[in-house]
Design a protein around this motif. Structure first.
Motif, PDB file in Angstrom:
ATOM      1  N   PRO A   1     -31.249  38.569  23.001  1.00  0.00           N
ATOM      2  CA  PRO A   1     -31.728  38.569  24.385  1.00  0.00           C
ATOM      3  C   PRO A   1     -31.668  39.975  24.993  1.00  0.00           C
ATOM      4  O   PRO A   1     -30.865  40.804  24.563  1.00  0.00           O
ATOM      5  N   SER A   2     -32.497  40.213  25.973  1.00  0.00           N
ATOM      6  CA  SER A   2     -32.526  41.529  26.610  1.00  0.00           C
ATOM      7  C   SER A   2     -31.270  41.738  27.461  1.00  0.00           C
ATOM      8  O   SER A   2     -30.605  40.777  27.867  1.00  0.00           O
ATOM      9  N   THR A   3     -30.979  42.977  27.723  1.00  0.00           N
ATOM     10  CA  THR A   3     -29.826  43.317  28.569  1.00  0.00           C
ATOM     11  C   THR A   3     -29.994  42.695  29.957  1.00  0.00           C
ATOM     12  O   THR A   3     -29.038  42.187  30.538  1.00  0.00           O
ATOM     13  N   ALA A   4     -31.231  42.695  30.436  1.00  0.00           N
ATOM     14  CA  ALA A   4     -31.479  42.131  31.768  1.00  0.00           C
ATOM     15  C   ALA A   4     -31.128  40.648  31.806  1.00  0.00           C
ATOM     16  O   ALA A   4     -30.562  40.146  32.782  1.00  0.00           O
ATOM     17  N   SER A   5     -31.448  39.954  30.696  1.00  0.00           N
ATOM     18  CA  SER A   5     -31.141  38.523  30.638  1.00  0.00           C
ATOM     19  C   SER A   5     -29.639  38.287  30.707  1.00  0.00           C
ATOM     20  O   SER A   5     -29.156  37.411  31.429  1.00  0.00           O
ATOM     21  N   ILE A   6     -28.916  39.091  29.921  1.00  0.00           N
ATOM     22  CA  ILE A   6     -27.460  38.914  29.896  1.00  0.00           C
ATOM     23  C   ILE A   6     -26.868  39.259  31.260  1.00  0.00           C
ATOM     24  O   ILE A   6     -25.977  38.564  31.756  1.00  0.00           O
ATOM     25  N   GLU A   7     -27.426  40.293  31.861  1.00  0.00           N
ATOM     26  CA  GLU A   7     -26.909  40.682  33.183  1.00  0.00           C
ATOM     27  C   GLU A   7     -27.146  39.575  34.206  1.00  0.00           C
ATOM     28  O   GLU A   7     -26.341  39.361  35.104  1.00  0.00           O
TER      29      GLU A   7
ATOM     30  N   CYS B   1     -29.687  30.181  31.691  1.00  0.00           N
ATOM     31  CA  CYS B   1     -29.932  30.086  30.244  1.00  0.00           C
ATOM     32  C   CYS B   1     -31.337  29.531  29.987  1.00  0.00           C
ATOM     33  O   CYS B   1     -32.071  30.007  29.129  1.00  0.00           O
ATOM     34  N   ARG B   2     -31.689  28.508  30.749  1.00  0.00           N
ATOM     35  CA  ARG B   2     -33.028  27.918  30.613  1.00  0.00           C
ATOM     36  C   ARG B   2     -34.099  28.993  30.897  1.00  0.00           C
ATOM     37  O   ARG B   2     -35.062  29.144  30.150  1.00  0.00           O
ATOM     38  N   ASP B   3     -33.894  29.757  31.964  1.00  0.00           N
ATOM     39  CA  ASP B   3     -34.906  30.748  32.350  1.00  0.00           C
ATOM     40  C   ASP B   3     -35.004  31.904  31.363  1.00  0.00           C
ATOM     41  O   ASP B   3     -36.070  32.470  31.168  1.00  0.00           O
ATOM     42  N   THR B   4     -33.859  32.252  30.762  1.00  0.00           N
ATOM     43  CA  THR B   4     -33.854  33.418  29.875  1.00  0.00           C
ATOM     44  C   THR B   4     -33.957  33.019  28.399  1.00  0.00           C
ATOM     45  O   THR B   4     -34.133  33.888  27.546  1.00  0.00           O
ATOM     46  N   GLY B   5     -33.814  31.731  28.124  1.00  0.00           N
ATOM     47  CA  GLY B   5     -33.867  31.273  26.732  1.00  0.00           C
ATOM     48  C   GLY B   5     -32.601  31.564  25.941  1.00  0.00           C
ATOM     49  O   GLY B   5     -32.581  31.427  24.716  1.00  0.00           O
ATOM     50  N   ILE B   6     -31.535  31.935  26.611  1.00  0.00           N
ATOM     51  CA  ILE B   6     -30.259  32.189  25.907  1.00  0.00           C
ATOM     52  C   ILE B   6     -29.542  30.861  25.653  1.00  0.00           C
ATOM     53  O   ILE B   6     -29.321  30.090  26.573  1.00  0.00           O
ATOM     54  N   PRO B   7     -29.218  30.560  24.391  1.00  0.00           N
ATOM     55  CA  PRO B   7     -28.536  29.285  24.116  1.00  0.00           C
ATOM     56  C   PRO B   7     -27.099  29.274  24.644  1.00  0.00           C
ATOM     57  O   PRO B   7     -26.469  30.333  24.793  1.00  0.00           O
ATOM     58  N   PHE B   8     -26.599  28.075  24.906  1.00  0.00           N
ATOM     59  CA  PHE B   8     -25.217  27.951  25.386  1.00  0.00           C
ATOM     60  C   PHE B   8     -24.493  26.838  24.638  1.00  0.00           C
ATOM     61  O   PHE B   8     -25.099  25.885  24.170  1.00  0.00           O
TER      62      PHE B   8
END
Lengths: 482, 358
Positions: A2-8, A60-67
């Motif tokens: 994921p991009s840094t922006a997503s994590i931020e 997570c839904r918006d950025t696609g990052i799994p949880f």
């Protein structure tokens, strides 16, 4: 990645001390009760409120990052193993009992509440929460709901699902749902039933309404020793055939007895190769009548010795030996794998003979401790992880045991869930259509596959199997693998 | 109306589902409103019989169309029973209908309802696939718990072909007490006291259109006598005489007339007070409070009372489901979360089964 922006974006939801990204902080979350697997997450979020959990899931839904939601991390199927490139949502701080209503026998809890805390809070009112997984002193109710945890009283009282009256959850779609409530009856399909046992694949539970039961007035616990495992199994069949419905029926074999003797100085009758524990419960008048019947049934099975607990202390001692058996096995062997399979009760003897044969063939010792009342086997496969190939051999034996459970008409898990550990066996139990329909249900809850991906369904990004030995808490005898 | 589809095997069941665009599954029709929907009728009458019964396992598997009374006989021969008391057994209700309706009777008080005893199911989804979920053993955590989900699903998500249940040994004896309560508040006090008592009653049921309670005790005979006399010193009442089980009128809903509109209303015990107070004041309406105040039943004789009943449910935030009679299926239904339609679509992608709301 994921991009840094997503994590931020995720990190910004919480104060910086509650979003961990430093490697040393993450290492504590790399593994759960299934220590053979380890994955480092991208970060660990530590929410304190339901609103924070909802915001995290939606981000997570918006950025696609799994949880992966995690309670105390005691899953024995690797259910809370992190996903690489994903975050862990540590639910431990949502640990309030929101409401305890002794009048209507209901508790409303947050998912981070520990299993035994519910009974502790209910005990002053003569009530208790029935499901008692062996890790109950540390496992959380959120995890119990996700994996539909069992325990030693499932024949009579069922599993976690049978005690969940209502749920509030945030789904992977970001939708917040509430199903059920304090009442015992409902209308329409059983959504709480579907959600319980979802293995983290639907979303994150935020609030749980549990039914409390009155504590039985009287318990009567008998420990009977037998010369053979088969005789102990026959005794179980005789108790069932007599129409008794004990709260618990547990068997330990010779190796498990040896371990319990060494670990907690449990005393068992000399000369016995297997021990059966039977517990009756109910109003004193009922127990008084049933204990007489029980004792004559057991006596007819020719035990080496029969020891009824004379008081609460003796009853506790019997259970201590039983509940410690798993960590006790750790004293006999540097490592072990615990398996969790189910066979029809009448085929217990046959299953145990075949497990013994697998032990002989592989040269690995196998201890057996099991919930005989419900056919739930917990073979412990002993091995030394320092020897090359030993873990793989033990895994192979574990796999053979699961296959024999399926072949005998049982199940590949009684109470631990599929998780990472058993996902390759899912297709032994279900046809391609049956796996497909479950994937379709999962996709309804989680169209993007961000909630605990890689669990339950086979062939999705297998993490490496490595050897890491016992869980530290297991070494200390705090948690037990069953 | 054309004759219903009548499959004789599970393979034929799947074929029957695939054969029509709209499928409405029906059993014996004892709860007719649940299937009063447009579509090709599919009868389970040809799918009957015990497939497996292992008394020593406490489990059986039977076809969906099997009448519950046949099952009850087979179980009784081996000293076992379905503890949740599925309703309308004498009326001919089938096993599949019991699951699809999700209804339980008085016995649900002690060990739980139908959803607590179902273990496995074979059903046909909207794509016409015969699927087996859950299992045949009393303890199982593999896969999503679709069997539980289908309890109360009203044939809207699939057609049930075969079901596996857990059963229990039938207690060796039972007796019923009638405890007197002057009003619903006093009844609630007794319900709560019993809920935390040492007695472990099997059933705690309100007498229809009355505030008294029936309390059923089950177990060894000598124990029951002692428990009964202790309960009767704590609460005024009497032991019901005769060999007939007075709760049978509740299991069969025979306290209401077949021509009444029957509505099930889940309650929590505190709602039971207003439920009784308000319904007692209405003309042409009977009611009963069951399962320790967890469920209410309304039987409406005169349709003029329907608005007043609806108003009562709305005021107290209660929902209802019509089981019999000419009324909308759902009463005072709360908005449905989006996920419920999404799961419906997952199991029934071509809308073969009736919609959720009718």
């Amino acid at each position: 990645m994921p991009s840094t922006a997503s994590i931020e974006r995720l990190a910004a939801i919480l104060s910086s001390d509650r979003f961990l990204t430093q490697p040393e902080a993450l290492s504590a979350y790399e593994s759960d009760g299934l220590t053979a697997f380890r994955t480092r997450p991208l970060g660990v979020a530590i929410p304190e409120t339901a609103d924070e959990v909802i915001a995290l899931v939606r981000a997570c839904r918006d950025t696609g990052i799994p949880f992966v939601a995690r309670g105390s991390g005691t899953s024995l199927s690797g259910g809370s193993l992190p996903v690489s490139g994903g975050i862990v949502i540590a639910m431990n701080r949502l640990n309030r009992i929101l409401r305890l209503d002794p009048e209507d026998r209901v508790a409303v809890v947050e998912p981070g509440v520990i299993n035994t805390q519910v009974t502790a809070a209910a005990a002053p009112f003569g009530l208790h929460y029935a499901p008692d997984p062996s890790s109950q002193s540390i496992c959380t109710l959120g995890g119990n709901v996700a994996f539909n945890s069992g325990g030693a009283h499932c024949l009579k009282y069922g599993m976690t699902s049978n005690h969940v009256l209502g749920l509030k959850a945030v789904l992977a779609t970001g939708e917040v749902v509430e199903w059920g409530g304090p009442g015992r009856e409902r209308l329409g399909p059983d959504w709480c039933g579907l959600f319980t046992g979802h293995e983290g694949l639907f979303g994150v539970v935020l609030e749980i309404t549990l039914q409390l039961l009155p504590r039985a007035e009287c318990f009567h616990t008998v420990l009977a020793g037998y010369r053979t495992l088969e005789q102990a199994g026959d005794a179980v069949a005789a108790v069932i055939a007599a129409g008794l419905l004990p709260g618990a029926l547990e068997i330990m074999d010779a190796l498990a007895l040896e371990a319990a003797r060494a670990a907690v100085h449990a005393e068992y009758p000399p000369g016995c190769e297997a021990v059966l524990i039977v517990e009756l419960e109910g109003p004193r008048e009922t127990v008084a009548e049933e204990r007489v019947r029980l004792e004559s049934i057991l006596a007819a099975g020719n035990p080496v010795a029969m020891r009824p607990a004379r008081d609460a202390a003796e009853r506790l001692a019997i259970w201590k030996g039983r509940k410690s058996a798993f960590s006790a096995v750790g004293r006999l062997s540097p490592d072990f794998i615990v398996q969790d399979g189910v066979v029809p009760r009448r085929r217990l003897g046959e299953a145990l003979r075949r497990i013994a044969a697998l032990s002989q063939e592989s040269g690995l010792r196998i201890a057996n401790v099991f919930h005989a009342g419900d056919g739930n086997l917990h073979p412990l496969i002993l091995f030394d992880g320092r020897q090359p190939g030993a873990l793989a051999r033990a895994e192979a034996v574990a796999g053979s045991i699961l296959k024999l459970c399926v072949e005998m008409g049982g199940s590949i898990t009684g109470e631990h869930g599929i998780g990472v550990e058993k996902r390759e066996f899912l297709t032994d139990l279900f046809s391609p259509d049956e796996v497909d329909v479950q994937k379709r249900i999962r996709a309804a809850f989680d169209p993007d596959g961000i909630a605990n991906p890689g669990k339950m369904f086979p062939g999705t990004g297998a993490p490496a199997l490595t050897h890491h030995g016992l869980h530290p808490l297991e070494r200390e005898g705090v948690i037990f693998r069953e | 109306m054309s004759a219903p589809l009548r499959p004789q095997t599970l393979a034929e069941l799947a074929e029957a589902v695939r054969s029509a665009a709209r499928i409405v599954a029906v059993g014996a029709g004892t709860k007719p409103r649940l299937s009063a929907v447009e579509g090709t009728r599919l009868s389970t009458a040809g799918l009957t019989g015990l497939v497996e019964y292992e008394p020593e396992e406490f489990t059986f598997t039977a076809r969906a169309g099997t009448p519950l009374r046949d099952l009850a006989v087979a179980l009784a021969e081996r000293g076992q029973y379905l503890p949740f008391d599925p309703p309308l057994v004498a009326a001919g209700a089938t096993l599949g209908g019991a699951v699809a309706s999700g209804l339980s009777g008085p016995g649900r008080y002690r060990f739980g309802g139908i959803r607590d005893f179902i273990l496995g199911v074979r059903f046909v989804d909207g794509a016409g696939r015969l699927l087996r979920l859950g299992g045949k053993v009393v303890k199982n955590a593999a896969g999503f718990d679709v069997p539980k989900f289908l309890c109360g699903s009203l044939g809207r998500f699939g057609v049930i072909g075969e079901v596996t249940f857990k059963v229990f040994p039938r207690p060796v004896s039972a007796l019923t007490l009638r405890l007197y309560a002057a009003d619903p508040v006093e009844r609630l006090k007794i319900i709560r006291a019993l809920g935390r008592s040492r007695y472990e009653p099997e059933a705690v049921e309100g007498v229809p259109d009355h505030c008294d309670l029936w309390v059923r005790l089950a177990g060894p005979e000598s124990a029951l006598a002692a428990l009964a006399s202790e309960i009767l010193t704590r609460f005024p009442g009497l032991r019901e005489a005769g060999t007939e089980d007075p709760l049978e009128v509740l299991r069969e809903l025979s306290w209401a007339a077949a021509s009444d509109t029957w509505v099930k209303v889940p309650l929590s015990p505190d709602h039971s007070v207003a439920f009784t107070t308000e319904l007692a004041a209405l003309d042409g309406v009977s009611h009963q409070v069951g399962a320790g105040g967890s469920v209410g039943w309304i039987a409406i004789r005169e349709s003029a009372s329907v608005p007043a009943v609806r108003d009562l449910l709305e005021r107290f935030g209660l929902e209802g489901m019509t089981v019999r009679g000419d009324a909308p299926l759902w009463w005072a239904r709360r908005p449905r979360p989006a996920i419920e339609s999404a799961v419906k679509l997952a199991l029934d992608p071509c809308h073969r089964f009736p919609p959720l709301d009718s």
